[in-house]
Scaffold this motif. Structure first.
Motif, PDB file in Angstrom:
ATOM      1  N   LYS A  32       0.835  -1.101   0.083  1.00 49.08           N
ATOM      2  CA  LYS A  32       0.343  -0.190  -0.134  1.00 49.08           C
ATOM      3  C   LYS A  32       0.583   1.675   0.128  1.00 49.08           C
ATOM      4  CE  LYS A  32      -4.293  -1.520   1.784  1.00 49.08           C
ATOM      5  NZ  LYS A  32      -5.361  -1.650   3.474  1.00 49.08           N
ATOM      6  N   ILE A  33       0.578   1.994  -0.754  1.00 51.72           N
ATOM      7  CA  ILE A  33       1.306   3.654  -1.103  1.00 51.72           C
ATOM      8  C   ILE A  33       1.566   3.978   0.577  1.00 51.72           C
ATOM      9  CG2 ILE A  33       1.027   6.044  -1.888  1.00 51.72           C
ATOM     10  CD1 ILE A  33       1.659   3.773  -4.406  1.00 51.72           C
ATOM     11  N   SER A  34       0.200   4.393   1.622  1.00 53.68           N
ATOM     12  CA  SER A  34       0.517   4.806   2.587  1.00 53.68           C
ATOM     13  C   SER A  34       1.131   4.371   3.726  1.00 53.68           C
ATOM     14  CB  SER A  34      -1.246   4.412   3.221  1.00 53.68           C
ATOM     15  OG  SER A  34      -1.162   3.548   3.612  1.00 53.68           O
ATOM     16  N   LEU A  35       1.361   2.802   3.238  1.00 52.88           N
ATOM     17  CA  LEU A  35       2.587   2.413   4.213  1.00 52.88           C
ATOM     18  C   LEU A  35       4.144   2.845   3.685  1.00 52.88           C
ATOM     19  CD1 LEU A  35       0.748  -1.567   5.187  1.00 52.88           C
ATOM     20  CD2 LEU A  35       1.166   0.693   5.880  1.00 52.88           C
ATOM     21  N   THR A  36       3.759   2.814   2.360  1.00 50.75           N
ATOM     22  CA  THR A  36       5.828   3.069   2.001  1.00 50.75           C
ATOM     23  C   THR A  36       6.353   3.962   2.387  1.00 50.75           C
ATOM     24  OG1 THR A  36       4.893   1.362   0.311  1.00 50.75           O
ATOM     25  CG2 THR A  36       6.896   3.166  -0.387  1.00 50.75           C
ATOM     26  N   ALA A  37       4.701   5.277   2.421  1.00 47.26           N
ATOM     27  CA  ALA A  37       5.412   7.297   2.351  1.00 47.26           C
ATOM     28  C   ALA A  37       5.061   6.949   3.857  1.00 47.26           C
ATOM     29  CB  ALA A  37       3.811   7.593   1.713  1.00 47.26           C
ATOM     30  N   ALA A  38       5.024   6.302   4.832  1.00 46.82           N
ATOM     31  CA  ALA A  38       4.909   5.991   6.096  1.00 46.82           C
ATOM     32  C   ALA A  38       6.943   5.181   6.061  1.00 46.82           C
ATOM     33  CB  ALA A  38       3.866   5.545   6.843  1.00 46.82           C
ATOM     34  N   ASP A  39       6.822   4.796   5.723  1.00 46.85           N
ATOM     35  CA  ASP A  39       7.901   4.502   6.133  1.00 46.85           C
ATOM     36  C   ASP A  39       9.245   5.137   5.870  1.00 46.85           C
ATOM     37  OD1 ASP A  39       7.435   2.225   7.100  1.00 46.85           O
ATOM     38  OD2 ASP A  39       7.650   0.449   5.006  1.00 46.85           O
ATOM     39  N   LEU A  40       9.150   6.105   3.967  1.00 45.00           N
ATOM     40  CA  LEU A  40      10.210   7.061   3.468  1.00 45.00           C
ATOM     41  C   LEU A  40      10.100   8.185   4.538  1.00 45.00           C
ATOM     42  CD1 LEU A  40      11.340   7.943   1.566  1.00 45.00           C
ATOM     43  CD2 LEU A  40       9.517   8.882   0.236  1.00 45.00           C
ATOM     44  N   VAL A  41       8.824   8.899   4.814  1.00 42.14           N
ATOM     45  CA  VAL A  41       8.793   9.979   6.099  1.00 42.14           C
ATOM     46  C   VAL A  41       9.949   9.328   7.410  1.00 42.14           C
ATOM     47  CG1 VAL A  41       7.472  11.257   7.503  1.00 42.14           C
ATOM     48  CG2 VAL A  41       7.078  11.357   5.264  1.00 42.14           C
ATOM     49  N   GLN A  42       9.534   7.766   7.890  1.00 44.30           N
ATOM     50  CA  GLN A  42      10.357   7.977   9.440  1.00 44.30           C
ATOM     51  C   GLN A  42      12.247   7.835   8.653  1.00 44.30           C
ATOM     52  OE1 GLN A  42       9.102   3.855  10.555  1.00 44.30           O
ATOM     53  NE2 GLN A  42      10.641   4.278  12.057  1.00 44.30           N
ATOM     54  N   TYR A  43      12.084   7.469   7.847  1.00 47.40           N
ATOM     55  CA  TYR A  43      13.285   7.190   7.535  1.00 47.40           C
ATOM     56  C   TYR A  43      14.405   8.504   6.779  1.00 47.40           C
ATOM     57  CZ  TYR A  43      17.719   6.125   4.634  1.00 47.40           C
ATOM     58  OH  TYR A  43      19.559   6.124   4.012  1.00 47.40           O
ATOM     59  N   CYS A  44      13.478   9.907   6.397  1.00 53.56           N
ATOM     60  CA  CYS A  44      13.987  10.681   6.028  1.00 53.56           C
ATOM     61  C   CYS A  44      14.742  11.415   7.622  1.00 53.56           C
ATOM     62  CB  CYS A  44      13.231  11.506   5.295  1.00 53.56           C
ATOM     63  SG  CYS A  44      13.001  11.227   3.637  1.00 53.56           S
TER      64      CYS A  44
END
Length: 73
Positions: A32-44
């Motif tokens: 799901k895009i929302s999960l991937t986006a959340a992971d990306l924000v956390q990584y950043c």
């Protein structure tokens, strides 16, 4: 006549390749895009202190900084 048969067989081959590709894509597991986006924000957020775009580069560590200043006479 053989030209038409060749083009038909070519289009059938292309259609079969397309069907095969669509079958492969249909069986892929999706994230799901929302999960991937959340992971990306956390990584950043976790790596923001070492990000040169956010913190800048120290003048002593910048290899592109001019060594001498330009002086016009």
């Amino acid at each position: 006549m053989s030209g038409k048969m060749g083009s038909r067989s070519n289009s059938v081959i292309q259609a079969q390749k397309l069907v095969d590709q669509l079958r492969i894509e249909a069986t892929m597991e999706r994230v799901k895009i929302s999960l991937t986006a959340a992971d990306l924000v956390q990584y950043c957020q976790e790596h923001r202190r070492s990000d040169p775009l956010l913190t800048g580069i120290a003048a002593s560590a910048n290899p592109f900084k001019d060594k001498k200043t330009c002086v016009l006479l």
